[in-house]
Scaffold this motif. Structure first.
Motif, PDB file in Angstrom:
ATOM      1  N   SER A   1      12.633   5.130  24.397  1.00  0.00           N
ATOM      2  CA  SER A   1      14.035   5.444  24.165  1.00  0.00           C
ATOM      3  C   SER A   1      14.740   4.213  23.633  1.00  0.00           C
ATOM      4  CB  SER A   1      14.703   5.901  25.458  1.00  0.00           C
ATOM      5  OG  SER A   1      14.590   4.900  26.440  1.00  0.00           O
ATOM      6  N   GLY A   2      13.998   3.106  23.500  1.00  0.00           N
ATOM      7  CA  GLY A   2      14.582   1.852  23.043  1.00  0.00           C
ATOM      8  C   GLY A   2      14.105   1.481  21.651  1.00  0.00           C
ATOM      9  N   THR A   3      14.061   0.192  21.422  1.00  0.00           N
ATOM     10  CA  THR A   3      13.673  -0.341  20.124  1.00  0.00           C
ATOM     11  C   THR A   3      12.180  -0.173  19.874  1.00  0.00           C
ATOM     12  OG1 THR A   3      15.442  -1.979  20.304  1.00  0.00           O
ATOM     13  CG2 THR A   3      13.682  -2.445  18.715  1.00  0.00           C
ATOM     14  N   VAL A   4      11.850   0.234  18.670  1.00  0.00           N
ATOM     15  CA  VAL A   4      10.468   0.318  18.216  1.00  0.00           C
ATOM     16  C   VAL A   4      10.261  -0.828  17.229  1.00  0.00           C
ATOM     17  CG1 VAL A   4       8.752   1.677  16.960  1.00  0.00           C
ATOM     18  CG2 VAL A   4      10.401   2.817  18.486  1.00  0.00           C
ATOM     19  N   ALA A   5       9.288  -1.681  17.511  1.00  0.00           N
ATOM     20  CA  ALA A   5       8.990  -2.811  16.628  1.00  0.00           C
ATOM     21  C   ALA A   5       7.647  -2.570  15.959  1.00  0.00           C
ATOM     22  CB  ALA A   5       8.955  -4.107  17.436  1.00  0.00           C
ATOM     23  N   LEU A   6       7.631  -2.686  14.639  1.00  0.00           N
ATOM     24  CA  LEU A   6       6.404  -2.530  13.875  1.00  0.00           C
ATOM     25  C   LEU A   6       5.887  -3.913  13.499  1.00  0.00           C
ATOM     26  CD1 LEU A   6       7.439   0.385  11.512  1.00  0.00           C
ATOM     27  CD2 LEU A   6       6.161   0.518  13.636  1.00  0.00           C
ATOM     28  N   ILE A   7       4.646  -4.193  13.887  1.00  0.00           N
ATOM     29  CA  ILE A   7       4.018  -5.472  13.578  1.00  0.00           C
ATOM     30  C   ILE A   7       2.714  -5.208  12.836  1.00  0.00           C
ATOM     31  CG2 ILE A   7       5.079  -6.610  15.585  1.00  0.00           C
ATOM     32  CD1 ILE A   7       2.261  -6.490  16.940  1.00  0.00           C
ATOM     33  N   GLY A   8       2.173  -6.241  12.248  1.00  0.00           N
ATOM     34  CA  GLY A   8       0.886  -6.119  11.583  1.00  0.00           C
ATOM     35  C   GLY A   8       0.809  -7.018  10.377  1.00  0.00           C
ATOM     36  N   PRO A   9      -0.354  -7.045   9.751  1.00  0.00           N
ATOM     37  CA  PRO A   9      -0.553  -7.932   8.607  1.00  0.00           C
ATOM     38  C   PRO A   9       0.234  -7.482   7.381  1.00  0.00           C
ATOM     39  CG  PRO A   9      -2.462  -6.523   8.899  1.00  0.00           C
ATOM     40  CD  PRO A   9      -1.556  -6.272  10.076  1.00  0.00           C
ATOM     41  N   MET A  10       0.372  -8.397   6.440  1.00  0.00           N
ATOM     42  CA  MET A  10       1.022  -8.084   5.173  1.00  0.00           C
ATOM     43  C   MET A  10       0.318  -6.891   4.532  1.00  0.00           C
ATOM     44  SD  MET A  10       1.441 -11.898   3.549  1.00  0.00           S
ATOM     45  CE  MET A  10       0.058 -12.664   4.410  1.00  0.00           C
TER      46      MET A  10
ATOM     47  N   ARG B   1      18.443   3.973  13.272  1.00  0.00           N
ATOM     48  CA  ARG B   1      18.518   2.980  12.199  1.00  0.00           C
ATOM     49  C   ARG B   1      17.155   2.363  11.941  1.00  0.00           C
ATOM     50  NH1 ARG B   1      18.754  -2.586  14.263  1.00  0.00           N
ATOM     51  NH2 ARG B   1      19.971  -3.435  12.570  1.00  0.00           N
ATOM     52  N   PHE B   2      16.957   1.922  10.707  1.00  0.00           N
ATOM     53  CA  PHE B   2      15.769   1.176  10.326  1.00  0.00           C
ATOM     54  C   PHE B   2      16.205  -0.143   9.729  1.00  0.00           C
ATOM     55  CE2 PHE B   2      13.003  -0.323   6.919  1.00  0.00           C
ATOM     56  CZ  PHE B   2      11.884  -0.634   7.666  1.00  0.00           C
ATOM     57  N   VAL B   3      15.484  -1.189  10.078  1.00  0.00           N
ATOM     58  CA  VAL B   3      15.738  -2.480   9.445  1.00  0.00           C
ATOM     59  C   VAL B   3      14.412  -3.205   9.237  1.00  0.00           C
ATOM     60  CG1 VAL B   3      16.151  -3.754  11.602  1.00  0.00           C
ATOM     61  CG2 VAL B   3      17.189  -4.550   9.486  1.00  0.00           C
ATOM     62  N   ASP B   4      14.295  -3.813   8.079  1.00  0.00           N
ATOM     63  CA  ASP B   4      13.162  -4.666   7.740  1.00  0.00           C
ATOM     64  C   ASP B   4      13.685  -6.094   7.829  1.00  0.00           C
ATOM     65  OD1 ASP B   4      11.611  -6.445   6.064  1.00  0.00           O
ATOM     66  OD2 ASP B   4      10.611  -4.689   5.268  1.00  0.00           O
ATOM     67  N   THR B   5      13.144  -6.882   8.739  1.00  0.00           N
ATOM     68  CA  THR B   5      13.694  -8.222   8.955  1.00  0.00           C
ATOM     69  C   THR B   5      13.536  -9.126   7.736  1.00  0.00           C
ATOM     70  OG1 THR B   5      11.670  -9.001  10.063  1.00  0.00           O
ATOM     71  CG2 THR B   5      13.448  -8.115  11.458  1.00  0.00           C
TER      72      THR B   5
ATOM     73  N   ARG C   1      17.878 -10.889  16.828  1.00  0.00           N
ATOM     74  CA  ARG C   1      19.153 -10.173  16.672  1.00  0.00           C
ATOM     75  C   ARG C   1      18.904  -8.701  16.367  1.00  0.00           C
ATOM     76  NH1 ARG C   1      21.736 -12.394  11.818  1.00  0.00           N
ATOM     77  NH2 ARG C   1      20.801 -10.655  10.711  1.00  0.00           N
ATOM     78  N   GLU C   2      17.986  -8.414  15.466  1.00  0.00           N
ATOM     79  CA  GLU C   2      17.727  -7.028  15.064  1.00  0.00           C
ATOM     80  C   GLU C   2      17.033  -6.242  16.173  1.00  0.00           C
ATOM     81  OE1 GLU C   2      19.239  -5.728  12.636  1.00  0.00           O
ATOM     82  OE2 GLU C   2      19.908  -7.583  11.715  1.00  0.00           O
ATOM     83  N   LEU C   3      16.161  -6.873  16.931  1.00  0.00           N
ATOM     84  CA  LEU C   3      15.540  -6.183  18.076  1.00  0.00           C
ATOM     85  C   LEU C   3      16.598  -5.796  19.105  1.00  0.00           C
ATOM     86  CD1 LEU C   3      12.272  -8.278  18.641  1.00  0.00           C
ATOM     87  CD2 LEU C   3      12.462  -5.994  17.602  1.00  0.00           C
ATOM     88  N   ARG C   4      17.549  -6.675  19.346  1.00  0.00           N
ATOM     89  CA  ARG C   4      18.629  -6.367  20.294  1.00  0.00           C
ATOM     90  C   ARG C   4      19.494  -5.208  19.791  1.00  0.00           C
ATOM     91  NH1 ARG C   4      18.905 -11.981  20.612  1.00  0.00           N
ATOM     92  NH2 ARG C   4      20.658 -12.028  19.172  1.00  0.00           N
ATOM     93  N   ALA C   5      19.647  -5.089  18.476  1.00  0.00           N
ATOM     94  CA  ALA C   5      20.492  -4.039  17.898  1.00  0.00           C
ATOM     95  C   ALA C   5      19.836  -2.664  18.008  1.00  0.00           C
ATOM     96  CB  ALA C   5      20.811  -4.365  16.436  1.00  0.00           C
ATOM     97  N   GLY C   6      18.527  -2.616  18.168  1.00  0.00           N
ATOM     98  CA  GLY C   6      17.828  -1.356  18.407  1.00  0.00           C
ATOM     99  C   GLY C   6      17.397  -0.635  17.145  1.00  0.00           C
TER     100      GLY C   6
END
Length: 179
Positions: free
Chosen positions: A3-12, A30-34, A67-72
Motif C-alpha cells: 500500500s506504500g511506495t514501490v521501488a524498481l531497481i535493477g541493472p541498466m 504517480r510514477f517518477v524516474d529518479t 525525496r521521491e521514495l518519501r513522496a510515494g
C-alpha cells in the motif's frame, strides 16, 4: 502486497522506466524516474558525470531518490542508486521490485543510448551488473525478468501482484535470475 511506495531497481536496460510507468498507471498512482528528475533539476546525467564526477552525481542521486521514495507511488531508481547505504536503508520501507534482463536482450535496448558508465559497451554492462547483483538480490521483495516478455504484460502482472492478486510475473524466469 503493498500500500506504500514501490521501488524498481535493477541493472541498466532492465526496463525500470517502461515497466514502472505502466505499473503506476495500473495502480492509479504517480510514477517518477529518479534519473529524469535529476536531469530536470541538474542537467543530463552524462553531462553531470563529465562535469562534477561520479561521486558528486551519487550525492545528488541519493538526495533525489530519498525525496521521491518519501513522496510515494512507483519510483524507478537509476541502476547505481542502491550503492548508497542510506538509499538501501530507505528502501526498507518500500516494496522493492528487482527487474533483471539477459545480456542478449539488454544489448538491443542499450544500442544507441548514452550511458556514462558504459565506456566499453556490453563489457561494461556485464561488469557493472555482476558487481551489483548481490546488492540487488538482497534488497528485492520480488524479482521479475524482463528479457523475453512484453513490458505491458509484465507490468499488468506485477500490478496485480502488488495489489494482492495471484499473478506471478515472469515466474518461469524468476528462478533464472536468482544468484
Amino acid at each position: 502486497m503493498t500500500s506504500g511506495t514501490v521501488a524498481l531497481i535493477g541493472p541498466m536496460g532492465a526496463g525500470k522506466t517502461s515497466v514502472g510507468r505502466r505499473v503506476a498507471k495500473h495502480l492509479g498512482t504517480r510514477f517518477v524516474d529518479t534519473d529524469a528528475v535529476i536531469a530536470a533539476e541538474h542537467g543530463p546525467v552524462p553531462h553531470l558525470f563529465e562535469t562534477v564526477g561520479e561521486g558528486a552525481f551519487r550525492t545528488i542521486e541519493r538526495d533525489v531518490v530519498q525525496r521521491e521514495l518519501r513522496a510515494g507511488g512507483v519510483v524507478a531508481l537509476g541502476g547505481g542508486a542502491v550503492l548508497d547505504a542510506s538509499t538501501r536503508a530507505a528502501l526498507a520501507d518500500c516494496t522493492v521490485v528487482l527487474l533483471t534482463v539477459s545480456e542478449e536482450a539488454v544489448a538491443a535496448r542499450l544500442a544507441g543510448g548514452s550511458r556514462p558508465l558504459l565506456t566499453e559497451g556490453l563489457d561494461s554492462w556485464r561488469r557493472i551488473a555482476a558487481a551489483r547483483e548481490a546488492v540487488y538480490a538482497a534488497l528485492a521483495d520480488v524479482t521479475v525478468d524482463t528479457s523475453r516478455r512484453p513490458m505491458t504484460k509484465i507490468a499488468a502482472e506485477l500490478a496485480e501482484l502488488l495489489q494482492g492478486g495471484d499473478a506471478q510475473p515472469g515466474t518461469d524466469q524468476q528462478e533464472e535470475s536468482t544468484p
